[in-house]
Design a protein around this motif. Structure first.
Motif, short mmCIF file in Angstrom:
data_model
loop_
_atom_site.label_atom_id
_atom_site.label_comp_id
_atom_site.label_asym_id
_atom_site.label_seq_id
_atom_site.Cartn_x
_atom_site.Cartn_y
_atom_site.Cartn_z
N ALA A 139 0.81 -1.22 0.00
CA ALA A 139 0.00 0.00 0.00
C ALA A 139 0.85 1.26 0.00
O ALA A 139 0.49 2.27 -0.62
N SER A 140 2.00 1.21 0.69
CA SER A 140 2.84 2.40 0.81
C SER A 140 3.52 2.81 -0.49
O SER A 140 3.96 3.94 -0.63
N ARG A 162 10.04 3.09 -6.97
CA ARG A 162 9.81 3.18 -5.52
C ARG A 162 10.91 4.03 -4.89
O ARG A 162 10.65 4.81 -3.97
N SER A 163 12.14 3.87 -5.36
CA SER A 163 13.27 4.66 -4.89
C SER A 163 14.39 4.59 -5.92
O SER A 163 14.63 3.53 -6.50
N PRO A 164 15.11 5.70 -6.14
CA PRO A 164 16.24 5.66 -7.09
C PRO A 164 17.48 4.98 -6.52
O PRO A 164 18.50 4.88 -7.20
N ASP A 165 17.39 4.49 -5.27
CA ASP A 165 18.57 3.86 -4.67
C ASP A 165 19.00 2.59 -5.40
O ASP A 165 20.13 2.12 -5.24
#
Length: 332
Positions: free
Chosen positions: A80-81, A169-172
């Motif tokens: 969900a996040s 979700r994140s560029p990491d």
């Protein structure tokens, strides 16, 4: 006895477990906390800390899988996040699970494909109690998950050429993917041969050091050996409340004093991981080299320099260039 140390170094370089590091710890959490208390500071971690998977320590696996079309295997998140965002197949290691089992499970659950792990290409740690193991390999079977197969693990999976075009979700994960591509195609070579975690039962988080240096008078390579008990490679307990660089620095000061000469941590030579009934610990073997000669590096405490057999010295020399060890990335 030094011959036995050289044999153990060869075992490490060959990817085998020593299975004895928990018997020889030169710088324990008890000692580290005593040093902190001597400065009038209350330690933030219990001296009797035990790594318990998903409770007191977090292990994460992430898979970087690239096909012959230079496409990266990606999954669309169901959580969900971050629902609808894209990411690498990744997830937490479960209790009583080793790292290889974990990455294969995560890839299958999230993509529908079966993975054959080849090598760890990076380890990240945000503290001494959070570690992410980035593993590459090949897909050997299975069917790619489609949107009509969406579940709580993922909405779908896809082979993607230009990951940057996705809503991530994140560029990491971008540096992880680039490292995976570099490893696959041999860019910025030479590269280390495949290194996978080996199973080992322990209830501690340990950092084992292979510290090498050359004697100016002979140009022969030496390594540091601890004489605090039976002769062994210097080993310390990782402080779960500190980043790994901090733990390493404190251990180097413990060995060489405050004015530690210029040295370089090259990366990891091996990963020994428990994940079974005997505990949730691990041991990283890290390669470190000194720039100044042996004659200019004093030792504090019960340690000695040992001159290596030329064959073993040559093996270590081959691991000194960039990318010949597993990159250890400390996230601040």
């Amino acid at each position: 006895m030094p011959d036995m140390i050289e044999e153990k170094i060869c075992q490490i370089l060959a990817g085998n477990s020593l299975n004895d590091s928990d018997e020889f710890c030169d710088f324990t959490l008890v000692q580290q906390n005593e040093d902190i208390e001597a400065k009038g500071i209350k330690p933030k971690v219990d001296s009797n800390y035990v790594p318990l998977c998903q409770k007191t320590v977090t292990y994460v696996v992430a898979a970087v899988l690239i096909n012959d079309n230079d496409e990266v295997l990606m999954i669309q998140e169901a959580k969900a996040s971050c629902a609808g965002k894209w990411y690498l197949p990744a997830g937490r290691v479960e209790p009583n699970e080793n790292l290889i089992e974990a990455v294969k499970r995560e890839v299958l659950e999230e993509t529908g494909l079966n993975m054959d792990p080849i090598s760890v290409i990076m380890v990240e740690c945000a503290s001494g109690s959070w570690f992410r193991f980035v593993i590459t390999g090949n897909i050997i079977s299975g069917k790619l998950k489609t949107p009509d197969q969406a579940d709580e693990e993922s909405l779908q999976a896809s082979w993607v050429k230009n990951v940057e075009d996705l809503s991530l979700r994140s560029p990491d994960i971008l540096p992880l993917i680039q490292r995976g591509r570099n490893y696959k195609y041999g860019q910025n070579s030479p590269w280390h041969s495949p290194i996978l975690p080996v199973e080992w039962n322990t209830e501690k988080l340990l950092l084992r050091l292979i510290i090498c240096i050359k004697r100016k008078a002979t140009n022969r390579m030496h390594i540091l050996i601890s004489e605090k008990s039976s002769l062994h490679l210097p080993t310390c307990e990782i402080n779960p409340n500190k980043n790994l660089h901090s733990t390493l620095h404190k251990f180097m000061v413990e060995i060489f004093g405050d004015g530690v000469a210029q040295h370089r941590p090259h990366g990891l030579l091996s990963i020994e991981f428990s994940g079974k009934q005997a505990g949730d610990g691990l041991c990283f073997t890290t390669l470190i080299s000194f720039r100044p000669p042996l004659e200019e590096v004093p030792i504090k405490g019960k340690y000695v320099w040992h001159e290596l057999n030329q064959n073993v010295a040559d093996l270590i020399t081959t691991r000194l260039p960039r990318n010949m060890t597993i990159q250890l990335n400390v996230v601040r």
